[in-house]
Design an enzyme around this catalytic site. Sequence first.
Site, PDB file in Angstrom:
ATOM      1  CG  LEU A   1       9.509 -48.826 -32.008  1.00  8.07           C
ATOM      2  CD1 LEU A   1      10.531 -49.556 -33.053  1.00  8.07           C
ATOM      3  CD2 LEU A   1      10.406 -49.299 -30.557  1.00  8.07           C
ATOM      4  CG  ASP A   2       9.927 -42.727 -28.393  1.00 11.52           C
ATOM      5  OD1 ASP A   2       8.710 -42.980 -28.075  1.00 11.52           O
ATOM      6  OD2 ASP A   2      10.755 -42.475 -27.680  1.00 11.52           O
ATOM      7  NE  ARG A   3       8.239 -37.382 -36.760  1.00  8.29           N
ATOM      8  CZ  ARG A   3       9.193 -36.639 -37.375  1.00  8.29           C
ATOM      9  NH1 ARG A   3      10.254 -36.342 -36.889  1.00  8.29           N
ATOM     10  NH2 ARG A   3       8.795 -36.284 -38.673  1.00  8.29           N
TER      11      ARG A   3
END
Length: 242
Positions: free
Chosen positions: A100-102
């Site tokens: 998942l993106d930051r």
Amino acid sequence: MRLDKYLADMGTGKRSDLKKAIRRGEAEINGEKVLDPGRAVPEGACVCYRGREIRYETYVYYMMNKPAGVISATEDRRQKTVLDLLEEPVRKDLFPAGRLDRDTEGLLLLTNDGILAHRLLAPGRHVDKVYRARVRGVLPENAAELFREGLRIDSSLTAMPAELRILQVCPGDCAETEVTVREGKYHQVKRMFQALGCEVTALKRLRMGTLELDPSLEPGQYRRLTEEELEALKQSGEVKKT
Ligand code: URA
């Protein structure tokens, strides 16, 4: 399996430190103090280290509610990773199954089961992933249809058919939506909305295959999967190629 490897696999420490600790008399097999780090652990034996029983598990599975601000990696010299959030002894072979993106929150599976991870993530498996996305901008009236038909993201990428539900349109050109995608390209959801001229301002994964984020987990919290969750997830990973 050697005693030092057994203990290292279970996340109790580095092999070199464990060897020293074992020689100091800090480990027992079936109630007997064992000073040889290379002693074989018999099948089903009770192993204790520093007074605590250490059971061997080949595979472990955790569900985490990933908070924003940490990266989906096993280690990083500068940024905090999802594994840094685990409090209990962490096995060195644990990894996040998928990214998942930051700035994305929500469901993340942490495991050391590479086969299951591959089944869930390999392109061509097409396991459903459901996200809640808050978007800024005016969505076209036919946005759901465009998602369903397969959005053209750019000259080299057309997304697979996906579902879009608009849950709420808020004042100031903003909407709460739920999106179901069956692939996991880089910035998939953000780029799909971008292709419609909108920006994702908050993104949270709610489900992957049959595995649903436990709503009682606060961001940063995690728990083991239940046997039912694990069984269902394994089956969802067996979805035929489409
Ligand atoms: N899609 C995105 O754009 N970001 C994520 O983190 C996951 C899906």
